[in-house]
Each structure stands twice: as C-alpha cells, then as structure tokens.
Design an enzyme around this catalytic site. Sequence first.
Site, PDB file in Angstrom:
ATOM      1  N   THR A 172     -60.115  -6.915 -46.644  1.00  0.00           N
ATOM      2  CA  THR A 172     -61.211  -7.267 -45.738  1.00  0.00           C
ATOM      3  C   THR A 172     -60.980  -6.693 -44.344  1.00  0.00           C
ATOM      4  O   THR A 172     -61.901  -6.667 -43.538  1.00  0.00           O
ATOM      5  CB  THR A 172     -61.332  -8.806 -45.601  1.00  0.00           C
ATOM      6  OG1 THR A 172     -60.036  -9.303 -45.266  1.00  0.00           O
ATOM      7  CG2 THR A 172     -61.814  -9.460 -46.870  1.00  0.00           C
ATOM      8  N   ASP A 173     -59.741  -6.250 -44.045  1.00  0.00           N
ATOM      9  CA  ASP A 173     -59.451  -5.884 -42.647  1.00  0.00           C
ATOM     10  C   ASP A 173     -60.193  -4.626 -42.200  1.00  0.00           C
ATOM     11  O   ASP A 173     -60.743  -4.576 -41.111  1.00  0.00           O
ATOM     12  CB  ASP A 173     -57.929  -5.770 -42.389  1.00  0.00           C
ATOM     13  CG  ASP A 173     -57.189  -4.745 -43.225  1.00  0.00           C
ATOM     14  OD1 ASP A 173     -57.765  -4.235 -44.224  1.00  0.00           O
ATOM     15  OD2 ASP A 173     -56.019  -4.439 -42.897  1.00  0.00           O
ATOM     16  N   GLY A 226     -41.755  -1.434 -51.099  1.00  0.00           N
ATOM     17  CA  GLY A 226     -42.579  -1.228 -52.292  1.00  0.00           C
ATOM     18  C   GLY A 226     -42.963  -2.485 -53.038  1.00  0.00           C
ATOM     19  O   GLY A 226     -43.482  -2.422 -54.143  1.00  0.00           O
ATOM     20  N   TYR A 264     -56.189   3.069 -53.001  1.00  0.00           N
ATOM     21  CA  TYR A 264     -56.550   2.386 -51.747  1.00  0.00           C
ATOM     22  C   TYR A 264     -57.678   3.108 -51.004  1.00  0.00           C
ATOM     23  O   TYR A 264     -58.702   2.506 -50.659  1.00  0.00           O
ATOM     24  CB  TYR A 264     -55.304   2.276 -50.858  1.00  0.00           C
ATOM     25  CG  TYR A 264     -55.509   1.446 -49.607  1.00  0.00           C
ATOM     26  CD1 TYR A 264     -55.194   0.094 -49.567  1.00  0.00           C
ATOM     27  CD2 TYR A 264     -56.028   2.017 -48.443  1.00  0.00           C
ATOM     28  CE1 TYR A 264     -55.384  -0.668 -48.421  1.00  0.00           C
ATOM     29  CE2 TYR A 264     -56.221   1.264 -47.293  1.00  0.00           C
ATOM     30  CZ  TYR A 264     -55.884  -0.073 -47.293  1.00  0.00           C
ATOM     31  OH  TYR A 264     -56.080  -0.817 -46.150  1.00  0.00           O
ATOM     32  N   ASP A 285     -51.429  -5.609 -41.267  1.00  0.00           N
ATOM     33  CA  ASP A 285     -49.962  -5.701 -41.358  1.00  0.00           C
ATOM     34  C   ASP A 285     -49.272  -5.700 -39.989  1.00  0.00           C
ATOM     35  O   ASP A 285     -48.475  -6.597 -39.699  1.00  0.00           O
ATOM     36  CB  ASP A 285     -49.415  -4.579 -42.248  1.00  0.00           C
ATOM     37  CG  ASP A 285     -50.069  -4.571 -43.618  1.00  0.00           C
ATOM     38  OD1 ASP A 285     -50.652  -5.591 -44.014  1.00  0.00           O
ATOM     39  OD2 ASP A 285     -50.006  -3.532 -44.309  1.00  0.00           O
ATOM     40  N   LEU A 305     -44.669  -6.290 -49.070  1.00  0.00           N
ATOM     41  CA  LEU A 305     -44.397  -7.178 -47.933  1.00  0.00           C
ATOM     42  C   LEU A 305     -44.478  -6.429 -46.607  1.00  0.00           C
ATOM     43  O   LEU A 305     -44.025  -6.905 -45.579  1.00  0.00           O
ATOM     44  CB  LEU A 305     -43.018  -7.839 -48.079  1.00  0.00           C
ATOM     45  CG  LEU A 305     -42.852  -8.751 -49.284  1.00  0.00           C
ATOM     46  CD1 LEU A 305     -41.461  -9.384 -49.295  1.00  0.00           C
ATOM     47  CD2 LEU A 305     -43.915  -9.841 -49.302  1.00  0.00           C
ATOM     48  N   SER A 306     -45.024  -5.224 -46.679  1.00  0.00           N
ATOM     49  CA  SER A 306     -45.335  -4.485 -45.473  1.00  0.00           C
ATOM     50  C   SER A 306     -44.136  -3.942 -44.707  1.00  0.00           C
ATOM     51  O   SER A 306     -44.044  -4.059 -43.483  1.00  0.00           O
ATOM     52  CB  SER A 306     -46.165  -5.387 -44.560  1.00  0.00           C
ATOM     53  OG  SER A 306     -46.915  -4.610 -43.718  1.00  0.00           O
ATOM     54  N   SER A 307     -43.220  -3.322 -45.435  1.00  0.00           N
ATOM     55  CA  SER A 307     -42.060  -2.744 -44.764  1.00  0.00           C
ATOM     56  C   SER A 307     -42.463  -1.593 -43.838  1.00  0.00           C
ATOM     57  O   SER A 307     -41.862  -1.397 -42.790  1.00  0.00           O
ATOM     58  CB  SER A 307     -41.017  -2.283 -45.785  1.00  0.00           C
ATOM     59  OG  SER A 307     -41.613  -1.408 -46.721  1.00  0.00           O
TER      60      SER A 307
END
Length: 310
Positions: A18-19, A87, A186, A137, A90-92
């Site tokens: 949604t961002d 990967g 994406y 993120d 968790l947005s590394s």
Amino acid sequence: MTLSVFAPGRVNLIGEHTDYSGGLVLPIAIQLGITLEVAEVGCALSIRSDHADGWQRYADGIAAELAALGRPDVGLSGTLTSTLPAGVGLSSSAALTVAVGLALCAAADWELPPLVLADACRRAEQRAVGVPVGILDPAASLLGREGHALLLDCGSLEHSWVPVPTEAAFVVLDSGVPRTLEGSGYAARRAELEAGMPSRVRHVCTENERVTAFVDALERCDLAAAGGLLLASHASLRDDYEVSTPELDALVEAACAAGAYGARLVGGGFGGSVLALVDRDRAEGFVAEPSGGAEVRPRGTRSAARPPTG
Ligand code: GLA
C-alpha cells in the site's frame, strides 16, 4: 571522531503493498538490525562488511542521494555487522541504507528530518537495485518506538504511534524461500496497480481498510479480531495481489493450527517470512512449534546514532 549507529529492521504488522500508492502501513521497528561502527571520519567512503551481499551499491546510493540534497562531502570508514538475516523479508537493505545514511549525516554534522532521510533511503534503494520500492521500510527503521507500531499515511506522511498490547506477541517464521525484490514480480505488481488492474486495486482498497480496523482491534486489545484481519490480508495478498507462494500459504496454515490468532506473509512476498500473532503467554511454546520462528519486539529507534563512550 568515531561513531556507532544502529538501524533496526522492520516487520510490517499490516498494510502490505500500500505504501507506493500513498496508502496506510503499520510497521514496528524490531530488535534485530545493522550496526555501523565508524572508525574514521574525513577520509574516502569505505565500508567493510562480511555479511551483506552487494552492500556497496546501497552505500554508494545513499551517499549520492544525500549529496544531491546538499550534504557536505565528508567521507568515513567503518565496519558493518548485522543481526538481521538477509532475504527473509525483515528489510535488511533499508536498515543498511539507514545506518549508512545516519552515519554520513553525523559525520558531516548535518541533519535531516527522519522522513526526508527515509525518502532519500527509498531513492537510494531504487538507484542501487532498480526496484521501485516505497517508503515503508526506511520510515519504520527511523521512526520506531518501544512498545508501539508506527501508523503512517504514505501519501500525506502524517503519522502516529499505536501502543501494542502487552498481551500480544509477534512471531516471524521463515519460509526458507529466499526473497529478493530484484527479479521478483514487485515492479510488475506496481505497474499493474498503476494501470488500474481491478484485482490489484481491490487489494489496496481493502488492505487500507484492514489497517484502520487492525489499529482499532489493537486499541480494544481484541487479538482475535486482529488475527482475523491478518488472515484476510494474507488471502488478499494471495488471491488479489498474487504475491504469495505455496510455502508461505502452508506456513500461515501451520501457524494457525499451532494456535496463532492469525498469520500472513510479511513484506513484498514471493518468498520470505510469515508473521503470526500469538498470545504472549503462549509465545515461547509457539516459537518452538511450527518451524522454529523468532519473536520480534517493537523497539525504539530514537537512540539510533550514539557516539561511543570514551
Ligand atoms: C517491500 C518494499 C516496501 C513495500 C513492501 C510491501 O518491503 O521495500 O516499500 O512496498 O515490500 O508492502
């Protein structure tokens, strides 16, 4: 001058995909993240790391974005370490650009409002890997608060913090299917949404409503209602947005069979992890049950950059 910067990873409780259309998101910054120990300031930009693959392009990306915003050209050398698995969704990569961005700002004694820095991190990621990500993120990494989720309207950038009931525990379960946004669908999903494809638009509209309903459920401490919304979000991501995988679907089912109130794929999808909402009292047993998950806790990020003692 030396400096230590910690940038947390994030888990988005609800509000997925949604961002980038200006919708609502509800992430928490978590206790796992990336630390950059800066050894020297005023030298050429040089960052060592033995964990992150391809990190250099992210560091160069954020340096270029900050230069475009007028940051004085002060380099630094330092070492990155991470407690954040790459990967798993968790947005590394955002934590990496946030850590380097905060350190570059501090080195030049130059400040940016958190959401301006978050937007620079978003552009840096796009510059580094060409994926048209949103602001979710880096905003989560920069604005997290202990014990709270961040409610962010990605259109107006209005935001507030929603207390997470102490009765709730969030557990992340890795599907074992590595996820990178590069090479995933994406960018295609975003293009389909922007072209007005009905199922993609339906997901975003219903997901925005679920974010509001989820906040309401947290405020009432109605974990059963919150869990139901996670399941509805997963179904919408699977059927309308088509970003799930059979492994993620199976993990959601396993989590519910093991007693979760609800679960859903988290992050961009196409692999990565599932987020499960469980009763705090049952969290320990649950983590051992379906596939060895890890509990994530909302942490604060205000203390992100701190000069070392001594
Ligand atoms: C990835 C992107 C975010 C967001 C999520 C889906 O994590 O980096 O900007 O679009 O996917 O909600």
